[in-house]
Design an enzyme around this catalytic site. Structure first.
Site, PDB file in Angstrom:
ATOM      1  N   CYS A 153       0.846  -1.206   0.000  1.00  9.51           N
ATOM      2  CA  CYS A 153       0.000   0.000   0.000  1.00  9.51           C
ATOM      3  C   CYS A 153       0.878   1.252   0.000  1.00  9.51           C
ATOM      4  O   CYS A 153       1.549   1.541   0.979  1.00  9.51           O
ATOM      5  CB  CYS A 153      -0.916  -0.049   1.220  1.00  9.51           C
ATOM      6  SG  CYS A 153      -1.804   1.478   1.549  1.00  9.51           S
ATOM      7  N   CYS A 174       0.114   3.704   2.787  1.00  8.07           N
ATOM      8  CA  CYS A 174       0.619   3.196   4.069  1.00  8.07           C
ATOM      9  C   CYS A 174       2.118   3.461   4.206  1.00  8.07           C
ATOM     10  O   CYS A 174       2.588   3.892   5.258  1.00  8.07           O
ATOM     11  CB  CYS A 174       0.369   1.695   4.201  1.00  8.07           C
ATOM     12  SG  CYS A 174      -1.347   1.188   4.076  1.00  8.07           S
TER      13      CYS A 174
END
Length: 188
Positions: A102, A105
């Protein structure tokens, strides 16, 4: 250049940017005499011609922005999650649900860590959703990544789905921490 083909992936290693492509099974147009054109999953800078052919990289590793995370706050097993929950006890603690693939993230994690380090008595952990059992992810009711949750004991008090820019998310985290701490009567 070297081309390695498999039903799992194709890795092309050249002395220029490498291209990594994935497929689940060979496309219908595949034949040994005429290789198929594959969709490109992402481009990665050249990482070395001696890279093992079966090594798969996350986008962050391929872009050179991620090394193996050895952070003590990274949870990558059920035992580590249980230990973190036990250590937090009945007090407030923060769980940030992330994944190595991600991009949001990867970008948010160091900035969020810096914000959470400002609260010296506030335990926190980053849970890698790909490394822990799905029962733990279900316990957090995770639908989107990254998700930042404030827990008191075993109960979720508040959460932020960090789909916005980091400059918007981090002040929201500070405000939410202040709000929840006042609500439950635990000073930060």
């Amino acid at each position: 250049h070297t081309t390695v083909k498999s039903t799992a992936f194709t890795f092309v290693s050249v002395r220029q940017p490498a291209v990594v492509s994935f497929w689940r099974s060979p496309p219908p147009s595949y034949s040994a005499s005429r290789p198929a054109v594959l969709p490109i999953a992402y481009k990665a800078p050249f990482v070395g011609s001696l890279l093992p052919a079966r090594t798969l990289l996350t986008p962050a590793q391929a872009l050179g922005s991620e090394s193996p995370d050895t952070s003590p706050n990274l949870v990558d097993s059920e035992e580590a999650f249980d230990a973190g929950m036990y250590a937090a006890g009945d007090g407030l603690h923060v769980i940030a649900w992330v994944a190595s693939w991600c991009r949001k993230c990867i970008y948010l994690k160091p900035k969020l860590k810096a914000v959470l380090d400002e609260y010296q008595d506030l335990p926190y952990m980053f849970v890698n959703v790909n490394a822990v059992p799905s029962s733990i992810v279900k316990k957090g009711n995770i639908k989107n990544l990254p998700t930042i949750q404030i827990w008191k004991g075993d109960e979720i008090k508040a959460q932020i789905i960090a789909a916005e820019k980091t400059t918007i998310v981090l002040p929201k985290v500070r405000d939410l921490l202040k709000e929840v701490s006042e609500e439950v009567g635990i000073p930060l």
